[in-house]
Design a protein around this motif. Sequence first.
Motif, mmCIF file in Angstrom:
data_model
loop_
_atom_site.group_PDB
_atom_site.id
_atom_site.type_symbol
_atom_site.label_atom_id
_atom_site.label_comp_id
_atom_site.label_asym_id
_atom_site.label_seq_id
_atom_site.Cartn_x
_atom_site.Cartn_y
_atom_site.Cartn_z
ATOM 1 N N PRO A 48 0.785 -1.237 0.000
ATOM 2 C CA PRO A 48 0.000 0.000 0.000
ATOM 3 C C PRO A 48 0.819 1.290 0.000
ATOM 4 O O PRO A 48 0.491 2.212 -0.759
ATOM 5 C CB PRO A 48 -0.851 -0.132 1.263
ATOM 6 C CG PRO A 48 -0.951 -1.591 1.501
ATOM 7 C CD PRO A 48 0.372 -2.152 1.077
ATOM 8 N N PRO A 49 1.868 1.438 0.820
ATOM 9 C CA PRO A 49 2.579 2.721 0.794
ATOM 10 C C PRO A 49 3.160 3.062 -0.567
ATOM 11 O O PRO A 49 2.938 4.162 -1.096
ATOM 12 C CB PRO A 49 3.669 2.527 1.855
ATOM 13 C CG PRO A 49 3.139 1.478 2.773
ATOM 14 C CD PRO A 49 2.388 0.551 1.889
ATOM 15 N N ALA A 50 3.900 2.147 -1.154
ATOM 16 C CA ALA A 50 4.507 2.415 -2.462
ATOM 17 C C ALA A 50 3.444 2.607 -3.536
ATOM 18 O O ALA A 50 3.549 3.497 -4.394
ATOM 19 C CB ALA A 50 5.446 1.276 -2.847
ATOM 20 N N ALA A 51 2.397 1.785 -3.494
ATOM 21 C CA ALA A 51 1.347 1.888 -4.509
ATOM 22 C C ALA A 51 0.614 3.224 -4.409
ATOM 23 O O ALA A 51 0.276 3.829 -5.437
ATOM 24 C CB ALA A 51 0.358 0.732 -4.344
ATOM 25 N N THR A 52 0.368 3.702 -3.191
ATOM 26 C CA THR A 52 -0.314 4.987 -3.033
ATOM 27 C C THR A 52 0.552 6.129 -3.545
ATOM 28 O O THR A 52 0.058 7.070 -4.183
ATOM 29 C CB THR A 52 -0.674 5.223 -1.553
ATOM 30 O OG1 THR A 52 -1.361 4.080 -1.039
ATOM 31 C CG2 THR A 52 -1.576 6.435 -1.413
ATOM 32 N N GLU A 53 1.841 6.071 -3.281
ATOM 33 C CA GLU A 53 2.758 7.087 -3.813
ATOM 34 C C GLU A 53 2.745 7.086 -5.341
ATOM 35 O O GLU A 53 2.757 8.149 -5.977
ATOM 36 C CB GLU A 53 4.174 6.832 -3.291
ATOM 37 C CG GLU A 53 4.331 7.073 -1.802
ATOM 38 C CD GLU A 53 5.629 6.522 -1.239
ATOM 39 O OE1 GLU A 53 5.985 6.881 -0.107
ATOM 40 O OE2 GLU A 53 6.281 5.705 -1.935
#
Length: 662
Positions: A263-268
């Motif tokens: 989730p963190p990388a994908a949201t960025e």
Amino acid sequence: MAGGKQARKRSANVRGLSCIFNNVDQKISVTRKYIEELQQKAAAVEKRGTTPRPGSNEIGRTFPFPSCQLAAGPDDNGDAPEDETPEAGLVNPFANDPPTFMSPGNGRMFYLGTSSNWSFTRRVLSLAHQHVHSEALPTESLIFEGTAYDLGWDGWRADPMTETPIIPSLDHALYLINTVKFRCGQLYHLFDESDFIRSLYSFYSDGARAKTRSLWYIHFLLILAFGKTFVERPSQGRKPPGMNYFIKSLQLLPEQHQLYSSPPAATEILCCIAIFYQALDCRSPAHNYVGQAMRLAMAHGMHTRMPVGDLDQHVVDRCRKIWWTVYILDRHTTSIQGLPQSIDGRFVQTSLPSSVGSSDRITTLCMHLKLCQSIAEINSTVYAVDGRLSRTFLLSTKTALSNMAGFADELNENFPLFLDGTDKGIPRTSAYLHLFYQQCVIVATRPLLFCFLKIRLESPETRLESLDKSRNVRNLIQMCLESAQHSIRILHGVNSQSLLETFLTFDLESIFISTVVLLMAPAIDPHLVNDHPRWLEKAYGIFRELVEAGNQVAKFRWSELQQLEQTMQSITQPKDKTRLNAHCENPEPAPRSLSPTTSHILAPMEQNSFSDPSLLGNGHSITAECVFGPLLTSAEMTALADSIELYDAEWVSNAVINHDIW
């Protein structure tokens, strides 16, 4: 009671002030036509049924960190004040019932959102064109979303491994990454530096091909795309530098279930895509990707108080940075689209990140969030979904301005601009925040310009009399115009330092809405803006810089403003077709019709310019050329907002009824 009123009246007369009392039992005289129109509207309301007032999702909420208190406003529960019942409301001139749509002629329909800058200009242009030519505005003369740039891709992912772009050397890649940090890092969190750089060195030291199917590689392509657009001069075509990296990242983007695995990388990544799409004038895809980022972040709990004890501090801080970037982008994209906010602010419980770098970064984020709250308040109250005016319109404007009043002093203290000719440069972040503040003021007050433009077109002989009936309303219009002037002044200073944002939309949106306001002013009252032609020259000078830097969207926006200016001149000077600028080398007007398929071949800025390049040089002060007053202080803004009376709101409502402004 009567004695007290007389005493206040005598006191006011001694000070030379006019007395206005809002007693509900005061007797007034109205025409029979007015009563009949009210009866017809009441019958229409009963026939349609009562529509509940949309609540103000986040107004008045205090963020869960003490260092960043936001302005107070209506309650979060969505209940309307007693004096804002549907029966007391009228129709907002920008929220037609049914909703307004426009088609470019290819079968696709575009919704004209109530608070959208693009939509507002279309409505003004349509109104003026209808008045001058007695026919509807032809849509083939307009530019629609997604036509400015050529993406060179049909959107299908048939073979994602073809045409892999050339990856720059490590040193070059680091240079591009640092450029993105400088241009975007103060406002948005686009990547976690420690993890990203660690993966970067690993990518260049190991086999690069083995990592081209990872989320990091997609992220890397997006950062390269931004970096290329920031540092390279554009080609003569309609593809900005870095477009091949952007398209390749979209082709490699996996399905949703894979994104939820990180989730963190994908949201960025989704935030990067949204910002790039917004710069390409693809507003709907940008809004869609921000929505995906919002939902992915919420599914991961980034909007909550993530427990540091259960998660690593670095992970929690990264998620907080991501969340507030998503939140800011959501407020921006929904405002630009003129759509409802995506999330109820009451459910946002996360705090500021504890490691954003410095106290200045914290202060910047706090101010950015406050301004985002203001634009959300304006969108949800001044531009109500069901289009009511009266107490929801002018009094909502009063509330929004009151909540914004404290920002003026805070901006001047914490984010000075140094526009007084000192040897200090203008900080780019300070300029952005001041421009955002001025945009909030313009968006909150420009409905009045539209109202009085309609009055001007229907009864030009009485427009000044109508405008002078309420000094407070005139003051609000003047505030809107001065905010437009402030924006132009700031952009002029930024441009003199070669810091004008030529790809992202910050500066373009600001100069666009400011120029529209300037073009409307002479039709309402020629004396509203001092030295009007010179201010318009300055605005067009900014457009020239953006166009010469390769911004295709700026070129198309400028062509649309040209149409608006020519139409407004036909209204204000029907017997005088001369241009406003005495220095214009080519007095012939540019073509009035620019189709989306051929307009990129034309260069309106080259055919016709209102800008004298010598006026844009370093050290040339705009204040020496245009009469301009200082920015309103918080106290002055509060006083102006507080001066708006119920009488003013009722008077505007009557004017709207009499002129059918909706």
